[in-house]
Design an enzyme around this catalytic site. Structure first.
Site, PDB file in Angstrom:
ATOM      1  N   GLY A 249       0.818  -1.214   0.000  1.00 36.28           N
ATOM      2  CA  GLY A 249       0.000   0.000   0.000  1.00 36.28           C
ATOM      3  C   GLY A 249       0.848   1.259   0.000  1.00 36.28           C
ATOM      4  CG  ASP A 250       3.454   1.690   3.139  1.00 40.18           C
ATOM      5  OD1 ASP A 250       2.343   2.092   3.506  1.00 40.18           O
ATOM      6  OD2 ASP A 250       4.161   0.914   3.811  1.00 40.18           O
TER       7      ASP A 250
END
Length: 304
Positions: A249-250
């Site tokens: 997600g990052d």
């Protein structure tokens, strides 16, 4: 300049073993010690994309030095605020299912927390953007994210925020450039459940109605949905073997903000975002540039 903010960094100690026997000695097959923290992950992917950035946050002790040394070896720009207590260690156990044990983080003295805020006063609203990502140490005030956001918006500095729950909800009226909950976090935010992908659509639109400029809802193997003022778009996920969900997600956040800052094209930014997230998911650590470039060609975007 993109500034990433990681209030509660960590060393992520990732261990692989065939099975866990409680009360017994377990032999680790393979392990990795990596710098962790959502904003730090964003900075590392931005470096792969050759996008100038500086990592901010709190570091302390031998664990904090390990993280700083690692980032310096990667030629990352950093400007961390140093604290007395050691940065936390998070343990990620991979044995069939993935189990995480996350540390609480160091104590941050009020004077240090206040000093940290002052660096945002020097930012340029025309050329700088801030990525706020992840949890915060319990010693920081509950509204510390909101304090940072108010400081930024008072100066007109754009920001992204990658967090969940009330902190995400409280940030929306300040018009973040992007928010990126996954479909489970979105359902929790609005106290609902999704039976189909179509059920997600009205709630993604609610994020924009509440103030977000763009919203990405990630759905694991089903891809992701981008909500914009002009329309809603679905992006496919490339095929590959899932090795590592930590940092995916990052990586999506980094792909979006790094590309958007160059092109101001949300669809191109969305495409690179998916490629970055997928490349990290298929790697033991975060994605490398050549892996991202190879996957960009496999991502297809269609309007819903």
């Amino acid at each position: 300049m993109i500034y990433t903010v990681t209030l509660n960094p960590s060393i992520d100690y990732i261990v692989h073993l065939p099975a866990i026997e409680l009360g017994e000695v377990n032999r680790i097959q393979q392990d990795f010690k990596l710098p962790g923290g959502k904003g730090i992950n964003v900075s590392r992917i931005l470096n792969e994309l050759e996008v100038e950035n500086t990592a901010l946050g709190f570091l302390g002790g031998f664990t904090g030095k390990y993280i700083e040394d690692w980032l310096e070896a990667e030629k990352s720009k950093t400007h961390f605020t140093h604290v007395d207590e050691a940065t936390r260690i998070n343990v990620k156990i991979k044995s069939g299912m993935e189990t995480e044990m996350n540390g609480p983080g160091p104590n941050i003295e009020p004077a240090v927390a206040e000093e940290f805020l002052k660096q945002f006063d020097a930012l340029d609203p025309e050329n700088d953007i801030v990525v706020l990502a992840g949890s915060k140490p319990t010693s920081l005030p509950d509204d510390y994210y909101q304090t940072i956001i108010r400081r930024l918006t008072d100066k007109g500095v754009p920001f992204l925020i990658d967090t969940t729950g009330e902190e995400l909800k409280n940030a929306l009226p300040y018009h973040p450039l992007l928010v990126k909950p996954n479909h489970h976090e979105l359902a929790e935010l609005f106290d609902t459940t999704f039976e189909t992908d179509e059920d997600i659509l009205p709630y993604g639109k609610k994020l924009l109605e509440a103030g977000a400029q763009y919203a990405i809802i990630s759905m694991a193997a089903k891809g992701a949905i981008l909500f914009t003022p002009e329309g809603v778009y679905h992006g496919t996920v490339p095929k590959g073997v899932l090795k590592n969900s930590v940092g995916s997600g990052d990586s999506m956040i980094a792909g979006f903000v790094g590309t958007y800052m160059k092109t101001h094209d949300p669809l191109e930014a969305f495409k690179v975002s998916i490629a970055c997230g997928s490349a990290t998911a298929f790697a033991d650590d975060l994605a490398k540039r050549e892996e991202i470039d190879a996957l960009v060609k496999q991502v297809t975007i269609s309007q819903l």
